[in-house]
Scaffold this motif. Structure first.
Motif, PDB file in Angstrom:
ATOM      1  N   THR A 117       7.480 -22.567  16.865  1.00 42.75           N
ATOM      2  CA  THR A 117       8.512 -23.087  17.774  1.00 42.75           C
ATOM      3  C   THR A 117       9.816 -22.326  17.588  1.00 42.75           C
ATOM      4  O   THR A 117      10.301 -22.173  16.459  1.00 42.75           O
ATOM      5  CB  THR A 117       8.755 -24.584  17.504  1.00 42.75           C
ATOM      6  N   CYS A 118      10.375 -21.864  18.689  1.00 47.57           N
ATOM      7  CA  CYS A 118      11.642 -21.129  18.636  1.00 47.57           C
ATOM      8  C   CYS A 118      12.771 -22.087  18.241  1.00 47.57           C
ATOM      9  O   CYS A 118      12.925 -23.155  18.834  1.00 47.57           O
ATOM     10  CB  CYS A 118      11.934 -20.519  20.010  1.00 47.57           C
ATOM     11  N   PRO A 119      13.583 -21.716  17.229  1.00 46.34           N
ATOM     12  CA  PRO A 119      14.651 -22.615  16.787  1.00 46.34           C
ATOM     13  C   PRO A 119      15.768 -22.787  17.816  1.00 46.34           C
ATOM     14  O   PRO A 119      16.628 -23.653  17.656  1.00 46.34           O
ATOM     15  CB  PRO A 119      15.198 -21.920  15.529  1.00 46.34           C
ATOM     16  N   HIS A 120      15.771 -21.955  18.870  1.00 46.75           N
ATOM     17  CA  HIS A 120      16.841 -22.071  19.855  1.00 46.75           C
ATOM     18  C   HIS A 120      16.697 -23.352  20.678  1.00 46.75           C
ATOM     19  O   HIS A 120      17.543 -24.229  20.625  1.00 46.75           O
ATOM     20  CB  HIS A 120      16.837 -20.834  20.784  1.00 46.75           C
ATOM     21  N   ALA A 121      15.592 -23.459  21.429  1.00 50.87           N
ATOM     22  CA  ALA A 121      15.436 -24.642  22.292  1.00 50.87           C
ATOM     23  C   ALA A 121      13.990 -25.119  22.369  1.00 50.87           C
ATOM     24  O   ALA A 121      13.660 -25.902  23.254  1.00 50.87           O
ATOM     25  CB  ALA A 121      15.979 -24.352  23.688  1.00 50.87           C
ATOM     26  N   GLY A 122      13.161 -24.620  21.477  1.00 50.24           N
ATOM     27  CA  GLY A 122      11.831 -25.215  21.364  1.00 50.24           C
ATOM     28  C   GLY A 122      10.700 -24.554  22.127  1.00 50.24           C
ATOM     29  O   GLY A 122       9.597 -25.092  22.160  1.00 50.24           O
ATOM     30  N   CYS A 123      10.939 -23.400  22.760  1.00 52.98           N
ATOM     31  CA  CYS A 123       9.807 -22.693  23.386  1.00 52.98           C
ATOM     32  C   CYS A 123       8.916 -22.123  22.278  1.00 52.98           C
ATOM     33  O   CYS A 123       9.256 -22.177  21.108  1.00 52.98           O
ATOM     34  CB  CYS A 123      10.303 -21.569  24.290  1.00 52.98           C
ATOM     35  N   SER A 124       7.834 -21.538  22.696  1.00 53.80           N
ATOM     36  CA  SER A 124       6.879 -21.024  21.732  1.00 53.80           C
ATOM     37  C   SER A 124       7.066 -19.512  21.564  1.00 53.80           C
ATOM     38  O   SER A 124       7.096 -18.781  22.564  1.00 53.80           O
ATOM     39  CB  SER A 124       5.475 -21.337  22.248  1.00 53.80           C
ATOM     40  N   HIS A 135       8.660 -12.757  19.598  1.00 58.24           N
ATOM     41  CA  HIS A 135       9.554 -12.805  20.749  1.00 58.24           C
ATOM     42  C   HIS A 135       9.435 -14.158  21.441  1.00 58.24           C
ATOM     43  O   HIS A 135       8.342 -14.715  21.585  1.00 58.24           O
ATOM     44  CB  HIS A 135       9.194 -11.688  21.739  1.00 58.24           C
ATOM     45  N   CYS A 136      10.575 -14.696  21.870  1.00 56.39           N
ATOM     46  CA  CYS A 136      10.562 -15.930  22.652  1.00 56.39           C
ATOM     47  C   CYS A 136      10.952 -15.587  24.090  1.00 56.39           C
ATOM     48  O   CYS A 136      12.059 -15.073  24.330  1.00 56.39           O
ATOM     49  CB  CYS A 136      11.541 -16.945  22.071  1.00 56.39           C
ATOM     50  N   PRO A 137      10.084 -15.870  25.054  1.00 57.97           N
ATOM     51  CA  PRO A 137      10.344 -15.458  26.430  1.00 57.97           C
ATOM     52  C   PRO A 137      11.409 -16.293  27.144  1.00 57.97           C
ATOM     53  O   PRO A 137      11.930 -15.860  28.170  1.00 57.97           O
ATOM     54  CB  PRO A 137       8.975 -15.660  27.113  1.00 57.97           C
ATOM     55  N   CYS A 138      11.745 -17.440  26.608  1.00 61.49           N
ATOM     56  CA  CYS A 138      12.646 -18.334  27.364  1.00 61.49           C
ATOM     57  C   CYS A 138      14.058 -17.762  27.504  1.00 61.49           C
ATOM     58  O   CYS A 138      14.617 -17.715  28.592  1.00 61.49           O
ATOM     59  CB  CYS A 138      12.685 -19.704  26.703  1.00 61.49           C
ATOM     60  N   HIS A 139      14.659 -17.325  26.362  1.00 61.80           N
ATOM     61  CA  HIS A 139      16.016 -16.771  26.433  1.00 61.80           C
ATOM     62  C   HIS A 139      16.114 -15.508  25.586  1.00 61.80           C
ATOM     63  O   HIS A 139      17.182 -15.146  25.105  1.00 61.80           O
ATOM     64  CB  HIS A 139      17.043 -17.799  25.969  1.00 61.80           C
ATOM     65  N   ASN A 140      14.961 -14.887  25.362  1.00 58.15           N
ATOM     66  CA  ASN A 140      14.889 -13.587  24.694  1.00 58.15           C
ATOM     67  C   ASN A 140      15.362 -13.551  23.245  1.00 58.15           C
ATOM     68  O   ASN A 140      16.060 -12.618  22.836  1.00 58.15           O
ATOM     69  CB  ASN A 140      15.664 -12.533  25.499  1.00 58.15           C
ATOM     70  N   SER A 141      14.986 -14.533  22.472  1.00 57.97           N
ATOM     71  CA  SER A 141      15.196 -14.416  21.026  1.00 57.97           C
ATOM     72  C   SER A 141      14.088 -13.537  20.457  1.00 57.97           C
ATOM     73  O   SER A 141      12.944 -13.618  20.905  1.00 57.97           O
ATOM     74  CB  SER A 141      15.092 -15.784  20.345  1.00 57.97           C
ATOM     75  N   SER A 142      14.445 -12.735  19.464  1.00 53.62           N
ATOM     76  CA  SER A 142      13.428 -11.936  18.773  1.00 53.62           C
ATOM     77  C   SER A 142      13.617 -12.101  17.272  1.00 53.62           C
ATOM     78  O   SER A 142      14.733 -12.330  16.790  1.00 53.62           O
ATOM     79  CB  SER A 142      13.561 -10.455  19.141  1.00 53.62           C
ATOM     80  N   ASN A 157      21.166 -12.466  20.246  1.00 50.00           N
ATOM     81  CA  ASN A 157      20.037 -13.353  19.994  1.00 50.00           C
ATOM     82  C   ASN A 157      20.546 -14.807  19.997  1.00 50.00           C
ATOM     83  O   ASN A 157      21.362 -15.176  19.158  1.00 50.00           O
ATOM     84  CB  ASN A 157      19.429 -13.010  18.631  1.00 50.00           C
ATOM     85  N   PRO A 158      20.094 -15.628  20.935  1.00 55.24           N
ATOM     86  CA  PRO A 158      20.663 -16.983  21.035  1.00 55.24           C
ATOM     87  C   PRO A 158      20.172 -17.953  19.962  1.00 55.24           C
ATOM     88  O   PRO A 158      20.688 -19.067  19.854  1.00 55.24           O
ATOM     89  CB  PRO A 158      20.197 -17.451  22.419  1.00 55.24           C
ATOM     90  N   SER A 159      19.173 -17.560  19.180  1.00 56.36           N
ATOM     91  CA  SER A 159      18.660 -18.511  18.186  1.00 56.36           C
ATOM     92  C   SER A 159      19.714 -18.766  17.107  1.00 56.36           C
ATOM     93  O   SER A 159      20.308 -17.825  16.572  1.00 56.36           O
ATOM     94  CB  SER A 159      17.380 -17.964  17.539  1.00 56.36           C
TER      95      SER A 159
HETATM   96  S1  FES Z   1      13.991 -21.311  23.415  1.00 55.47           S
HETATM   97 FE1  FES Z   1      13.561 -19.429  22.494  1.00 55.47          FE
HETATM   98  S2  FES Z   1      15.218 -18.201  23.055  1.00 55.47           S
HETATM   99 FE2  FES Z   1      15.678 -20.115  23.899  1.00 55.47          FE
END
Ligand code: FES
Length: 194
Positions: A117-124, A135-142, A157-159
């Protein structure tokens, strides 16, 4: 006996009968209410994952059997699903997917484990072979292979934190890998388990 005396006795007799009936009703309904309350509340009290131990109960409390050591690669992280029995208010569901992790071995055989789970907003997050990074596709965290945040091409990186690590234990006797699986709040700099 006068008429008025008779009617007074009749009146008090009726009250006694009603009072006795009311007491009887309360006494009779009480156990029913207790039974109903227990029936409704008991599942709610048990609203948690039941025994998380697997394979004969060799796991410690809170740990899930995820894989055998041989299934974990050294060159790339592999994604594994955490499977457990689930219990909601009234339903018991066996072997449900409750989460997932990435596992990887280093050359010395040490195993690292990251929450998917991405620590930014919970995408995978997904591991990308080309960039050798998560890589997280939602807001481009890597994230690097060690979980640290990665700034790609100068982008921000928004995370708010690195990937969340999870504790791993290996049962030396069986070569099985157990993970202390937890979910963490997203959108926070600190890593806090839910
Ligand atoms: S939820 Fe992963 S970058 Fe926002």
């Amino acid at each position: 006996m006068s008429n008025s005396e008779e009617s007074r006795r009749g009146f008090f007799g009726s009250i006694s009968a009603w009072a006795a009936a009311a007491v009887g009703a309360v006494i009779g309904v009480g156990p029913v209410c207790v039974g109903l309350y227990t029936f409704i509340m008991e599942p709610l009290r048990k609203k948690e994952l039941p025994n998380k131990e697997k394979d004969g109960g060799s796991a410690k409390e809170g740990f899930f059997r995820v894989a055998s050591v041989d299934e974990i690669a050294t060159d790339v992280p592999r994604r594994f699903t955490i499977v457990a029995d689930k219990l909601d208010a009234w339903n018991f569901m066996k072997d449900q997917a409750v989460g997932s992790v990435y596992l990887q071995k280093d050359e010395q055989g040490n195993i690292s484990c990251f929450h998917t789970t991405c620590p930014h907003a919970g995408c995978s997050v997904a591991y990308e072979q080309d960039s050798h990074a998560y890589h997280c596709p939602c807001h481009n965290s890597s994230f690097k292979l060690n979980g640290e945040k990665l700034e790609v091409n100068g982008s921000t990186n928004p995370s708010p934190r690195p990937l969340d690590t999870l504790t791993v234990e290996v049962d030396e006797a069986t070569n099985e890998v157990f993970v202390e699986y937890k979910d963490y709040y997203t959108g926070r700099h600190d890593k806090v388990a839910k």
